[in-house]
Design a protein around this motif. Structure first.
Motif, short mmCIF file in Angstrom:
data_model
loop_
_atom_site.label_atom_id
_atom_site.label_comp_id
_atom_site.label_asym_id
_atom_site.label_seq_id
_atom_site.Cartn_x
_atom_site.Cartn_y
_atom_site.Cartn_z
N ALA A 228 -62.94 8.37 -9.56
CA ALA A 228 -63.60 7.37 -10.40
C ALA A 228 -63.45 5.97 -9.83
N TRP A 229 -62.25 5.66 -9.34
CA TRP A 229 -62.00 4.32 -8.76
C TRP A 229 -62.84 4.11 -7.50
N ALA A 230 -62.93 5.16 -6.67
CA ALA A 230 -63.72 5.05 -5.45
C ALA A 230 -65.21 4.87 -5.77
N GLU A 231 -65.72 5.64 -6.74
CA GLU A 231 -67.13 5.51 -7.12
C GLU A 231 -67.41 4.12 -7.70
N ALA A 232 -66.50 3.63 -8.54
CA ALA A 232 -66.68 2.29 -9.11
C ALA A 232 -66.64 1.23 -8.02
N SER A 233 -65.78 1.44 -7.03
CA SER A 233 -65.67 0.50 -5.92
C SER A 233 -66.98 0.39 -5.14
N MET A 234 -67.67 1.51 -4.95
CA MET A 234 -68.94 1.49 -4.22
C MET A 234 -69.97 0.65 -4.96
N LYS A 235 -69.89 0.61 -6.29
CA LYS A 235 -70.84 -0.19 -7.07
C LYS A 235 -70.44 -1.65 -7.12
N GLN A 236 -69.13 -1.91 -6.99
CA GLN A 236 -68.62 -3.27 -7.15
C GLN A 236 -68.76 -4.12 -5.89
N VAL A 237 -68.80 -3.50 -4.71
CA VAL A 237 -68.89 -4.27 -3.46
C VAL A 237 -69.76 -3.51 -2.46
N GLY A 238 -70.72 -4.25 -1.85
CA GLY A 238 -71.62 -3.64 -0.88
C GLY A 238 -71.00 -3.54 0.50
N PRO A 239 -71.64 -2.79 1.41
CA PRO A 239 -71.06 -2.54 2.73
C PRO A 239 -70.92 -3.78 3.60
N VAL A 240 -71.88 -4.71 3.53
CA VAL A 240 -71.81 -5.89 4.40
C VAL A 240 -70.63 -6.77 4.00
N ALA A 241 -70.51 -7.04 2.70
CA ALA A 241 -69.39 -7.87 2.24
C ALA A 241 -68.07 -7.17 2.51
N PHE A 242 -68.00 -5.85 2.24
CA PHE A 242 -66.76 -5.10 2.47
C PHE A 242 -66.29 -5.25 3.91
N ARG A 243 -67.18 -5.01 4.86
CA ARG A 243 -66.79 -5.06 6.27
C ARG A 243 -66.45 -6.48 6.70
N SER A 244 -67.19 -7.46 6.20
CA SER A 244 -66.93 -8.85 6.59
C SER A 244 -65.56 -9.32 6.09
N TYR A 245 -65.24 -9.00 4.83
CA TYR A 245 -63.93 -9.40 4.32
C TYR A 245 -62.81 -8.65 5.04
N LEU A 246 -63.06 -7.39 5.40
CA LEU A 246 -62.07 -6.63 6.16
C LEU A 246 -61.76 -7.33 7.47
N ASP A 247 -62.81 -7.72 8.19
CA ASP A 247 -62.61 -8.42 9.46
C ASP A 247 -61.94 -9.76 9.25
N SER A 248 -62.28 -10.43 8.14
CA SER A 248 -61.71 -11.76 7.90
C SER A 248 -60.21 -11.69 7.69
N PHE A 249 -59.74 -10.82 6.78
CA PHE A 249 -58.31 -10.86 6.46
C PHE A 249 -57.46 -10.21 7.54
N ARG A 250 -58.04 -9.37 8.39
CA ARG A 250 -57.20 -8.77 9.43
C ARG A 250 -57.09 -9.66 10.66
N THR A 251 -57.95 -10.67 10.78
CA THR A 251 -57.91 -11.55 11.95
C THR A 251 -57.48 -12.98 11.62
N THR A 252 -57.38 -13.31 10.33
CA THR A 252 -57.03 -14.68 9.93
C THR A 252 -55.52 -14.85 9.90
N ASP A 253 -55.05 -15.94 10.51
CA ASP A 253 -53.61 -16.22 10.53
C ASP A 253 -53.40 -17.72 10.40
N PHE A 254 -52.95 -18.16 9.24
CA PHE A 254 -52.65 -19.57 9.04
C PHE A 254 -51.18 -19.74 8.62
N SER A 255 -50.36 -18.76 9.01
CA SER A 255 -48.96 -18.76 8.56
C SER A 255 -48.20 -20.00 9.03
N ALA A 256 -48.53 -20.49 10.24
CA ALA A 256 -47.82 -21.67 10.75
C ALA A 256 -48.10 -22.89 9.88
#
Length: 816
Positions: A722-750
């Motif tokens: 149910a959670w996976a099916e709801a997730s597919m409706k809540q976020v589209g593929p383009v936004a999903f992939r873009s945010y994935l790339d954003s948070f895995r490559t962003t580093d502002f810890s310094a």
């Protein structure tokens, strides 16, 4: 291929100017595309000197550490005539330039771009621009169409509201606009060699300028033991070699220098040119596309980066709906005046350095010795070269001119004599940082009204009057009372207000309206408050009155729609005085918190559950889909609600943008709470696991696997499905992939490490991805006032798995 509305600004050219423009726009929440026709960054050093004003810009971008890591700080410049020293320019700590080869500057800026979620599209060539309004007007709703050619031969037609041409002296953008590139080319060729010196006798932090009847030779230390040798080439020399440079160094230099291990040898011509205009309608020129000049003085790269900053904050203000398009009219006159001065000064230096007649040499030597004895270079030229004395004219319309006609106060006379304190000048850098006007933690999108006390320290009445006057523009202007500036809970030393009055040469209680780039727009006192009101009204678009919350039922739930300027949709729970904005994970929008709402205390807290672009009620909202963009949208939401201060809760993906909000507006954030949060250092995904996550953008089965994994394989398949099916409706593929790339490559810890905001990290005991160990290595090291809590019998989704325990834990922390 036709592309429409996938960015706000197309930037052509990914050199230092284009990279800076992209970074400055992205950190203000503007969507950009940055293209460059080259297959990769240049490997050569090219421009080298980075002066303090440019260092300020890099520092504001959070990139100062990169400069410190690579650059060589220069302490002295010595000038010679016929190999005898005639003058020295001694660098003070705050005015000294760094030697940082352009390739390293570009690397630093490229890292900053990636941290903001941006990329460079390589081997993309601009073929043509269509739809430019050659009348120069900026018509609302009108766009420009750019025809782009990709490496595989694909032709793309991109419709975009704004274009910046940062594509060098042979600019395609400038040629498409038909703007003249006025000026000339020097007759001489010049030879450059970057090499090491065997048995090096040269000081590693001193520049040497040798001038003689035989020509000019400059020797500049670089990182990694290299030196730049620059000289005018003999007329017969077309393509120079190391041997040619060695011969000229022996002839014109100090002698005894053996050049070895060359990194770059090139021969080129120097231009002194300036575009007739830096703007036509919605298209702008910056950097070498707008001006070119001699490398004497090392101003080229600096002028381009400063162009980019000047343009970016203005363009972002217009795009966000904060300022009127007329603000952009100031770009050409401000930056063209700087370009003219640089072209003029470097032309004079270049010509004087190559004088060869006896009378010319004698005049030059006398002049240089006089400058040395009077320390004129140190006292006057060095601050100009450092960028500390640029003063922008502040033209007024008829209304403004009438309002200022009678102003002849003593402080205005004194500030005219001291260029660094007058209207149009920049606030002294360290003062600006201490006041929170500048620096990496300052909000880059706001003007600032700095209120100074009088000699007795009184400002409260004036500060309140200024706040009241600026209230209609609180989304665009913040008020800083210099007598009450705080860092965390500790009051700054009282000397700050006194120092501000001293450095700005005004002992009366007054105000300074300061732009996002640090330049003073207006200075006045209580009697000029009407003039301040008129100035704000001319500069900014007045926002609608904020929503007044008169609800009495508790808890209260209400859906909020967005006004005309983009504000993300949010679901409001409660009407308490402590405001809290909540961000969701990658696998669901605000609805993922629904089961949690009944357990929240709506009498003490007001919760705004926001949908990021591409999620839930913002499913169709266009965006760059980066964590930095989410952070900017949080501030838009807070402004629309009239929430000046608030706490932040971020779940998983949402853990990163809540920290970016803290970077953008630290004075507005009360507390941070991360629920299994992505840390400031990002969350790199191993190559072996990445396909599982990447394909989850469009495969529900992959989402099932990830959800089951991150809840410890302990929840029922029915819930996981149910959670996976709801997730597919809540976020589209383009936004999903873009945010994935954003948070895995962003580093502002310094940039975030050391922030003293109260912070809480919460992890579930069954979550194998975000563990206490991971938080101890990231979150707990970033925030000295951090706490770590582990929720029992929970995985990655405690708001669903253990909602009562989570609500109790979080509201106890918020109540401290």
């Amino acid at each position: 291929m036709f592309t429409e509305n996938d960015c706000d600004v197309l930037i052509v050219g990914a050199g230092p100017t284009g990279l800076t423009a992209a970074c400055e726009l992205l950190r203000r929440g503007v969507r950009v595309r940055l293209i460059d026709q080259a297959p990769g960054a240049s490997v050569h050093s090219k421009a080298m000197l980075v002066w303090p004003r440019t260092l300020d810009i890099l520092e504001d971008l959070g990139l100062a550490d990169g400069v410190d890591k690579y650059a060589v700080k220069l302490r002295q410049m010595t000038y010679y005539s016929e190999k005898r020293p005639v003058s020295r320019m001694r660098m003070t700590e705050d005015l000294a330039p760094f030697c940082l080869p352009q390739r390293l500057t570009e690397e630093i800026l490229t890292d900053g771009l990636a941290g903001l979620g941006g990329t460079i599209e390589r081997e993309v060539r601009l073929l043509a621009l269509h739809g430019v309004d050659f009348s120069g007007a900026i018509t609302p709703g009108r766009n420009v169409t750019a025809t782009l050619e990709h490496a595989d031969g694909t032709v793309e037609r991109l419709t975009v509201p704004w274009v910046i041409g940062a594509d060098g002296a042979t600019s395609v953008v400038r040629n498409q606009l038909g703007i003249a590139y006025e000026g000339a080319t020097y007759e001489n060729r010049f030879l450059i060699t970057d090499a090491k010196v065997a048995d090096n006798p040269l000081d590693p932090d001193e520049v040497h300028y040798y001038q003689s009847r035989l020509g000019v030779l400059a020797i500049v230390p670089q990182p990694y033991g290299l030196y730049r040798f620059f000289t005018n080439a003999p007329a017969e020399l077309d393509d120079g070699t190391l041997e040619d440079m060695q011969r000229l160094v022996d002839l014109r230099g100090p002698g005894g220098l053996k050049l070895v291990d060359p990194d770059w040898v090139t021969t080129f011509r120097v231009h002194r040119r300036r575009a007739a205009s830096f703007q036509l309608s919605r298209v702008f020129l910056a950097g070498d596309a707008a001006h070119a000049h001699s490398p004497m003085g090392g101003q080229g790269l600096n002028t381009g980066i400063q162009d980019a900053q000047n343009l970016a904050w203005k363009l972002a203000s217009v795009i966000r709906g904060d300022a009127r398009p007329a603000l952009l009219d100031s770009y050409t006159p401000e930056r063209a005046a700087v370009a003219d001065a640089v072209v003029r000064d470097t032309d004079l230096q270049t010509r004087a350095a190559m004088w060869s007649r006896n009378s010319q040499v004698a005049l030059r030597d006398v002049t240089m010795r006089t400058l040395d004895r009077t320390r004129t270079l140190d006292r006057f030229y060095l601050p100009i070269a450092a960028g500390r004395r640029w003063v922008y004219d502040t033209p007024q319309d008829d209304q403004g001119a009438k309002g200022r006609a009678g102003r002849t106060s003593w402080c205005s006379v004194k500030s005219t004599l001291r260029r660094h304190a007058r209207e149009g000048a920049a606030l002294p850098r360290q003062l600006a940082v201490d006041l929170g006007v500048a620096g990496p933690s300052a909000d880059p999108g706001l003007h600032t009204l700095v209120v100074l006390p009088d000699a007795r320290g009184g400002t409260r009445d004036l500060a309140e009057a200024v706040r009241h006057l600026a209230a209609p523009w609180r989304a665009q202007v913040r008020v800083v009372d210099a007598a009450a500036v705080r860092t965390g809970t500790r009051r700054r030393k009282p000397a700050l207000a006194d120092r501000a009055a001293r450095e700005l040469h005004c002992k009366r209680a007054g105000f300074h309206l300061v732009r996002p780039d640090g330049h003073i727009v207006l200075h006045g006192h209580r009697e000029e408050l009407k003039e301040l009101h008129q100035m704000l009204d001319r500069l900014f678009i007045r926002r609608d009155e904020p929503i007044v919350d008169s609800r009495t039922d508790s808890p209260v739930e209400e859906d909020m729609s967005a006004p005309s300027q983009y504000v993300p949709p949010a679901h409001i729970v409660g009407d308490g005085t402590h405001k809290v904005i909540v961000l969701h994970s990658l696998f669901g929008g605000h609805e993922s918190f629904r089961t949690w709402w009944p357990y929240l205390d709506g009498t003490r807290y007001s919760y705004a559950f926001m949908d990021a672009r591409g999620f839930g009620k913002a499913l169709d909202a266009a965006g760059t889909y980066s964590t930095d963009e989410i952070a900017s949208d949080v501030l838009s939401l807070a402004d629309s609600l009239g929430w000046q201060e608030f706490s932040l809760i971020g779940h998983s993906l949402g853990g990163q943008p809540i920290q970016q909000v803290l970077l953008k507006a630290p004075h507005r954030v009360r507390k941070l709470i991360g629920l299994s949060p992505v840390p400031a250092s990002g969350m790199p995904i191993p190559d072996s696991d990445f396909p599982l996550f990447a394909e989850a953008a469009h495969k529900v089965e992959n989402r099932r696997i990830i959800i089951d994994l991150t809840t410890g394989n302990k929840l029922t398949p029915t819930w996981v499905d149910a959670w996976a099916e709801a997730s597919m409706k809540q976020v589209g593929p383009v936004a999903f992939r873009s945010y994935l790339d954003s948070f895995r490559t962003t580093d502002f810890s310094a940039r975030i490490t050391g922030a003293d905001v109260p912070a809480l990290a919460v992890v579930g005991e069954n979550d194998p991805a975000v563990t206490p160990d991971a938080m101890n290595e990231t979150w707990m090291k970033h925030y000295p006032n951090a706490e770590l809590a582990v929720i029992g019998n929970s995985g990655h989704y405690p708001m669903v798995e253990t909602p009562v325990a989570l609500a109790t834990l979080l509201e106890n922390f918020l109540a401290k």
